[in-house]
Design a protein around this motif. Structure first.
Motif, PDB file in Angstrom:
ATOM      1  N   GLN A   8       4.890  11.392   0.963  1.00 48.57           N
ATOM      2  CA  GLN A   8       6.128  12.137   1.102  1.00 48.57           C
ATOM      3  C   GLN A   8       7.121  11.659   0.057  1.00 48.57           C
ATOM      4  OE1 GLN A   8       7.405  11.364   5.118  1.00 48.57           O
ATOM      5  NE2 GLN A   8       5.815  12.644   6.054  1.00 48.57           N
ATOM      6  N   ASN A   9       7.598  12.602  -0.789  1.00 49.35           N
ATOM      7  CA  ASN A   9       8.588  12.250  -1.814  1.00 49.35           C
ATOM      8  C   ASN A   9       9.904  11.869  -1.168  1.00 49.35           C
ATOM      9  OD1 ASN A   9       6.793  12.752  -3.885  1.00 49.35           O
ATOM     10  ND2 ASN A   9       7.387  14.916  -4.047  1.00 49.35           N
ATOM     11  N   ASP A  10      10.521  10.810  -1.697  1.00 51.98           N
ATOM     12  CA  ASP A  10      11.785  10.316  -1.141  1.00 51.98           C
ATOM     13  C   ASP A  10      12.718   9.987  -2.297  1.00 51.98           C
ATOM     14  OD1 ASP A  10      13.857   8.980   0.103  1.00 51.98           O
ATOM     15  OD2 ASP A  10      12.549   7.939   1.524  1.00 51.98           O
ATOM     16  N   SER A  11      13.800  10.742  -2.392  1.00 51.45           N
ATOM     17  CA  SER A  11      14.731  10.562  -3.517  1.00 51.45           C
ATOM     18  C   SER A  11      15.591   9.316  -3.376  1.00 51.45           C
ATOM     19  CB  SER A  11      15.634  11.799  -3.635  1.00 51.45           C
ATOM     20  OG  SER A  11      16.377  11.980  -2.429  1.00 51.45           O
ATOM     21  N   SER A  12      15.573   8.708  -2.182  1.00 49.68           N
ATOM     22  CA  SER A  12      16.365   7.487  -1.993  1.00 49.68           C
ATOM     23  C   SER A  12      15.652   6.255  -2.515  1.00 49.68           C
ATOM     24  CB  SER A  12      16.698   7.308  -0.513  1.00 49.68           C
ATOM     25  OG  SER A  12      15.522   7.079   0.242  1.00 49.68           O
ATOM     26  N   LEU A  13      14.359   6.377  -2.820  1.00 45.20           N
ATOM     27  CA  LEU A  13      13.584   5.260  -3.360  1.00 45.20           C
ATOM     28  C   LEU A  13      13.444   5.415  -4.877  1.00 45.20           C
ATOM     29  CD1 LEU A  13      10.663   4.937  -0.776  1.00 45.20           C
ATOM     30  CD2 LEU A  13      12.685   3.483  -0.974  1.00 45.20           C
ATOM     31  N   PRO A  14      13.478   4.289  -5.594  1.00 47.56           N
ATOM     32  CA  PRO A  14      13.290   4.363  -7.051  1.00 47.56           C
ATOM     33  C   PRO A  14      11.932   4.979  -7.382  1.00 47.56           C
ATOM     34  CG  PRO A  14      14.124   2.217  -6.401  1.00 47.56           C
ATOM     35  CD  PRO A  14      13.759   2.925  -5.136  1.00 47.56           C
ATOM     36  N   GLU A  15      11.897   5.673  -8.454  1.00 46.11           N
ATOM     37  CA  GLU A  15      10.655   6.320  -8.879  1.00 46.11           C
ATOM     38  C   GLU A  15       9.556   5.274  -9.049  1.00 46.11           C
ATOM     39  OE1 GLU A  15       9.221   9.576 -12.225  1.00 46.11           O
ATOM     40  OE2 GLU A  15      10.952   8.304 -12.603  1.00 46.11           O
ATOM     41  N   GLY A  16       8.406   5.578  -8.476  1.00 41.93           N
ATOM     42  CA  GLY A  16       7.269   4.671  -8.561  1.00 41.93           C
ATOM     43  C   GLY A  16       7.175   3.696  -7.401  1.00 41.93           C
ATOM     44  N   GLN A  17       8.256   3.540  -6.593  1.00 45.05           N
ATOM     45  CA  GLN A  17       8.225   2.631  -5.445  1.00 45.05           C
ATOM     46  C   GLN A  17       7.681   3.368  -4.228  1.00 45.05           C
ATOM     47  OE1 GLN A  17      11.795   0.348  -4.809  1.00 45.05           O
ATOM     48  NE2 GLN A  17      11.341   0.031  -2.640  1.00 45.05           N
ATOM     49  N   THR A  18       6.888   2.677  -3.442  1.00 47.23           N
ATOM     50  CA  THR A  18       6.320   3.295  -2.241  1.00 47.23           C
ATOM     51  C   THR A  18       6.671   2.472  -0.999  1.00 47.23           C
ATOM     52  OG1 THR A  18       4.243   2.084  -2.478  1.00 47.23           O
ATOM     53  CG2 THR A  18       4.373   4.285  -3.506  1.00 47.23           C
ATOM     54  N   GLU A  19       6.659   3.146   0.137  1.00 45.14           N
ATOM     55  CA  GLU A  19       6.927   2.490   1.419  1.00 45.14           C
ATOM     56  C   GLU A  19       5.977   3.071   2.466  1.00 45.14           C
ATOM     57  OE1 GLU A  19      10.505   2.089   4.716  1.00 45.14           O
ATOM     58  OE2 GLU A  19      11.000   2.553   2.617  1.00 45.14           O
ATOM     59  N   VAL A  20       5.179   2.207   3.060  1.00 40.76           N
ATOM     60  CA  VAL A  20       4.209   2.651   4.058  1.00 40.76           C
ATOM     61  C   VAL A  20       4.929   2.891   5.379  1.00 40.76           C
ATOM     62  CG1 VAL A  20       2.123   2.092   5.347  1.00 40.76           C
ATOM     63  CG2 VAL A  20       2.336   1.390   2.949  1.00 40.76           C
ATOM     64  N   MET A  21       4.919   4.119   5.844  1.00 39.19           N
ATOM     65  CA  MET A  21       5.542   4.467   7.119  1.00 39.19           C
ATOM     66  C   MET A  21       4.552   4.356   8.273  1.00 39.19           C
ATOM     67  SD  MET A  21       8.519   4.950   6.092  1.00 39.19           S
ATOM     68  CE  MET A  21       9.219   5.489   7.639  1.00 39.19           C
ATOM     69  N   GLN A  22       3.290   4.653   7.979  1.00 42.45           N
ATOM     70  CA  GLN A  22       2.249   4.551   9.002  1.00 42.45           C
ATOM     71  C   GLN A  22       0.936   4.214   8.327  1.00 42.45           C
ATOM     72  OE1 GLN A  22       1.954   7.300  12.493  1.00 42.45           O
ATOM     73  NE2 GLN A  22       0.067   7.961  11.511  1.00 42.45           N
ATOM     74  N   ALA A  23       0.355   3.096   8.716  1.00 40.44           N
ATOM     75  CA  ALA A  23      -0.906   2.687   8.106  1.00 40.44           C
ATOM     76  C   ALA A  23      -2.042   3.558   8.625  1.00 40.44           C
ATOM     77  CB  ALA A  23      -1.183   1.230   8.428  1.00 40.44           C
ATOM     78  N   PRO A  24      -2.982   3.890   7.782  1.00 32.74           N
ATOM     79  CA  PRO A  24      -4.116   4.703   8.236  1.00 32.74           C
ATOM     80  C   PRO A  24      -5.094   3.871   9.050  1.00 32.74           C
ATOM     81  CG  PRO A  24      -4.432   4.069   5.965  1.00 32.74           C
ATOM     82  CD  PRO A  24      -3.077   3.558   6.353  1.00 32.74           C
ATOM     83  N   SER A  25      -5.849   4.538   9.902  1.00 34.11           N
ATOM     84  CA  SER A  25      -6.867   3.868  10.702  1.00 34.11           C
ATOM     85  C   SER A  25      -8.121   4.729  10.724  1.00 34.11           C
ATOM     86  CB  SER A  25      -6.369   3.646  12.124  1.00 34.11           C
ATOM     87  OG  SER A  25      -7.370   3.073  12.928  1.00 34.11           O
ATOM     88  N   THR A  26      -9.232   4.121  10.368  1.00 34.93           N
ATOM     89  CA  THR A  26     -10.499   4.841  10.359  1.00 34.93           C
ATOM     90  C   THR A  26     -10.928   5.191  11.774  1.00 34.93           C
ATOM     91  OG1 THR A  26     -11.160   3.640   8.380  1.00 34.93           O
ATOM     92  CG2 THR A  26     -12.914   4.704   9.640  1.00 34.93           C
ATOM     93  N   GLY A  27     -11.502   6.369  11.920  1.00 36.83           N
ATOM     94  CA  GLY A  27     -12.010   6.787  13.223  1.00 36.83           C
ATOM     95  C   GLY A  27     -13.475   6.433  13.386  1.00 36.83           C
ATOM     96  N   TYR A  28     -13.913   6.259  14.640  1.00 41.04           N
ATOM     97  CA  TYR A  28     -15.303   5.886  14.903  1.00 41.04           C
ATOM     98  C   TYR A  28     -15.819   6.597  16.141  1.00 41.04           C
ATOM     99  CZ  TYR A  28     -14.240   1.997  11.777  1.00 41.04           C
ATOM    100  OH  TYR A  28     -13.859   1.253  10.704  1.00 41.04           O
ATOM    101  N   ARG A  29     -17.077   6.890  16.122  1.00 39.89           N
ATOM    102  CA  ARG A  29     -17.817   7.263  17.322  1.00 39.89           C
ATOM    103  C   ARG A  29     -18.806   6.137  17.580  1.00 39.89           C
ATOM    104  NH1 ARG A  29     -16.821  12.475  18.893  1.00 39.89           N
ATOM    105  NH2 ARG A  29     -15.957  13.882  17.298  1.00 39.89           N
ATOM    106  N   VAL A  30     -18.758   5.596  18.794  1.00 46.10           N
ATOM    107  CA  VAL A  30     -19.543   4.403  19.073  1.00 46.10           C
ATOM    108  C   VAL A  30     -20.127   4.473  20.473  1.00 46.10           C
ATOM    109  CG1 VAL A  30     -17.457   3.185  19.804  1.00 46.10           C
ATOM    110  CG2 VAL A  30     -19.479   1.870  19.199  1.00 46.10           C
ATOM    111  N   LYS A  31     -21.353   4.024  20.602  1.00 47.13           N
ATOM    112  CA  LYS A  31     -22.017   3.937  21.892  1.00 47.13           C
ATOM    113  C   LYS A  31     -22.215   2.471  22.252  1.00 47.13           C
ATOM    114  CE  LYS A  31     -24.595   8.294  21.546  1.00 47.13           C
ATOM    115  NZ  LYS A  31     -25.933   8.947  21.564  1.00 47.13           N
ATOM    116  N   VAL A  32     -22.020   2.170  23.537  1.00 45.02           N
ATOM    117  CA  VAL A  32     -22.265   0.824  24.044  1.00 45.02           C
ATOM    118  C   VAL A  32     -23.426   0.903  25.029  1.00 45.02           C
ATOM    119  CG1 VAL A  32     -21.317  -1.115  25.343  1.00 45.02           C
ATOM    120  CG2 VAL A  32     -19.890   0.097  23.694  1.00 45.02           C
ATOM    121  N   ILE A  33     -24.443   0.078  24.764  1.00 41.45           N
ATOM    122  CA  ILE A  33     -25.668   0.092  25.563  1.00 41.45           C
ATOM    123  C   ILE A  33     -25.783  -1.221  26.344  1.00 41.45           C
ATOM    124  CG2 ILE A  33     -28.177   0.356  25.532  1.00 41.45           C
ATOM    125  CD1 ILE A  33     -26.692   2.801  24.503  1.00 41.45           C
TER     126      ILE A  33
END
Length: 509
Positions: free
Chosen positions: A401-426
């Motif tokens: 998401q572009n944010d004009s309040s941040l200097p160009e090239g600077q980034t800020e993580v708002m929400q870290a990604p999380s990998t999804g899984y399908r898993v079986k427990v036996i």
């Protein structure tokens, strides 16, 4: 001629005799009626025979005479009286003047005087000549609050909840502590006995023995005598990844479970046993994740306790009846082996399906949560193996998401990604080295959570920085952030994979 004359005379005598007999009956009835009337009339201003107020016989007394007798007895002597309630270990004395007792003599005498006055003449006569007796209860008022407080004080000292038998674990030694039965005061009966004494026993001190109901303990030493060995255990580390507040919450919840005994058929509820997580009960605010957002709230760390218990229960070959997984895998157990809780919303439950009672030992010392399940040694030759199998990995995406309040090239993580899984427990169960069952315990889907990154667009004349993409969650790597759950009890501090060296039954991915 003579016979005809005699026959005629006899016939004339018969009606005369009947008339005489009839007149005689009428006279007798009249005499009886007059007598009955006079008897009833003589009692018209007196209380009938056999009528008592409490134990005081008032037969033949006028209203005023009866009132005078009762006033002398109850008004003059009442404040000299008391009730002594005896329990097994002490006496409780209630002086009549403490409850401000007042007797309604006028109303009570009126009731005694009117007894039998509203029936017919014959019934009145019978009540007078052949009295059946009647006891009129003396009407009185008293300070109900003071009497109730008196009875409640007795109840507090008498009532004792039964104490179930307990098991003390000291290394390999198990010691059974015998149960103690409880008791409960029969308060309603005691109140009735006291009120009876207030009406009857004036001028004397009344002794009343309390009635107590015995309460048997549900769990007895005999019922748990078969517990003699450990059948499963599981440990997770929290010391290196927890704040002081999170550690405090973990220790409180763990201690709540320690010593819990379940007889065959009993069901365990995590929320019921641990209770509500409130500040009044010692719980502290710690970071929690609600949905995908980090916030501060009571209960951070509790899910690690429920998860550790869940794994110990699985390895005891006991079936869980209610279990929910987090929105993302927990880093202190293999993926698919977590159990989240949230008081009033999400619970973790299991039922003792074994033929023996079980004992739960819980410990949180040394920065590690340990749960051990104890039962009968007959179950020692049964080994339960739990394995987690990831059969699909769903990559998360990044949203910039572009944010004009941040200097160009600077980034800020708002929400870290999380990998999804399908898993079986036996769960695989072996007895004497032979597989006797293999079943699917759970088939969980941890949905991927897309990352959100703010990207600066404000031109500053400075050198641009290349945006860095946050890494997605991987159950096999050491995480840099906490995992998210649907539960307010979920933890948000940095978690690490548990050291499995202390648990040979645990299956890593």
């Amino acid at each position: 001629m003579i016979n005809v004359k005699r026959t005629l005379e006899n016939r004339l005598k018969l009606p005369f005799r009947g008339v005489v007999a009839l007149i005689s009956i009428i006279v007798v009835l009249a005499v009886f009626f007059i007598y009955q009337y006079n008897v009833v009339k003589s009692w018209s201003n007196r209380i009938y025979p056999g009528v008592k107020v409490e134990k005081q016989d008032l037969a033949g007394k006028s209203k005023e005479q009866a009132k005078e007798i009762l006033r002398e007895k109850y008004i003059g002597e009442v404040y000299k009286s008391s009730v002594n309630v005896k329990t097994d270990d002490r006496n409780y004395i209630l002086d009549y003047n403490k409850i401000n007792i007042k007797y309604n003599i006028d109303e009570t005498v009126n009731q005694a005087f009117n007894y039998g006055k509203n029936v017919n003449m014959l019934e009145k006569f019978k009540l007078i000549k052949f009295p059946t007796g009647a006891v009129i209860r003396l009407k009185f008022t008293y300070d109900k609050k003071t009497l109730d407080n008196f009875l409640s004080d007795i109840q507090k000292s008498v009532d004792k909840e039964p104490l179930d038998a307990q098991l003390i674990v000291n290394g390999d030694n198990l010691k059974v502590v015998k149960e103690k039965n409880g008791r409960k005061l029969q308060k309603d009966k005691l109140q009735k006995d006291v009120l009876t004494a207030l009406g009857e026993n004036i001028g004397v001190n009344t002794n009343i023995k309390t009635s107590v109901k015995l309460l048997n303990a549900r769990i007895t030493a005999k019922k748990i005598s078969s517990i003699n060995t450990k059948i499963s255990a599981y440990t997770t580390d929290y010391g290196s990844i927890s704040s002081y507040e999170r550690a405090n919450n973990i220790e409180l919840a763990t201690s709540s479970i320690n010593g819990k005994i379940l007889l065959p058929g009993d069901e365990f509820s995590f929320n019921k046993v641990v209770g509500e997580r409130t500040a009044e009960r010692g719980y502290m605010s710690a970071p929690v994740i609600i949905g995908n957002q980090v916030d501060s709230g009571l209960g951070g760390g509790i899910c690690q306790v429920s998860t550790t218990l869940y794994n110990a229960v699985l390895r005891a070959n006991i079936k869980s009846t209610q279990r929910s997984h987090h929105t993302m895998p927990s880093h202190y157990v293999p993926v698919g082996m977590d159990a989240t809780v949230d008081y009033g919303n999400i619970d973790y439950k299991f039922k003792n399906t074994l033929k023996y009672p079980i004992y739960i030992f819980a410990d949180s010392s040394g920065g590690a949560i340990t749960f051990e399940i104890y039962s009968n040694s007959e179950l020692s030759n049964i080994v339960t193996d739990i394995s987690s199998k990831v059969y699909q990995k769903v990559d998360a995406k990044l949203e910039y998401q572009n944010d004009s309040s941040l200097p160009e090239g600077q980034t800020e993580v708002m929400q870290a990604p999380s990998t999804g899984y399908r898993v079986k427990v036996i769960k695989t169960v072996t007895k004497d080295g032979k597989v006797i069952s293999s079943e699917l315990i759970s088939d969980d889907y941890y949905e991927p959570i897309n990352g959100i990154v703010k990207r600066g667009t404000q031109k500053q004349g400075t050198q641009k920085q290349e945006p860095q993409s946050p890494e997605t969650n991987n159950p096999n790597q050491e995480p840099d952030d906490s995992i998210s759950t649907d539960s307010k009890d979920s933890e948000t501090t940095v978690e690490t994979n548990v050291d499995n060296s202390t648990d040979p039954e645990k299956q890593d991915n």
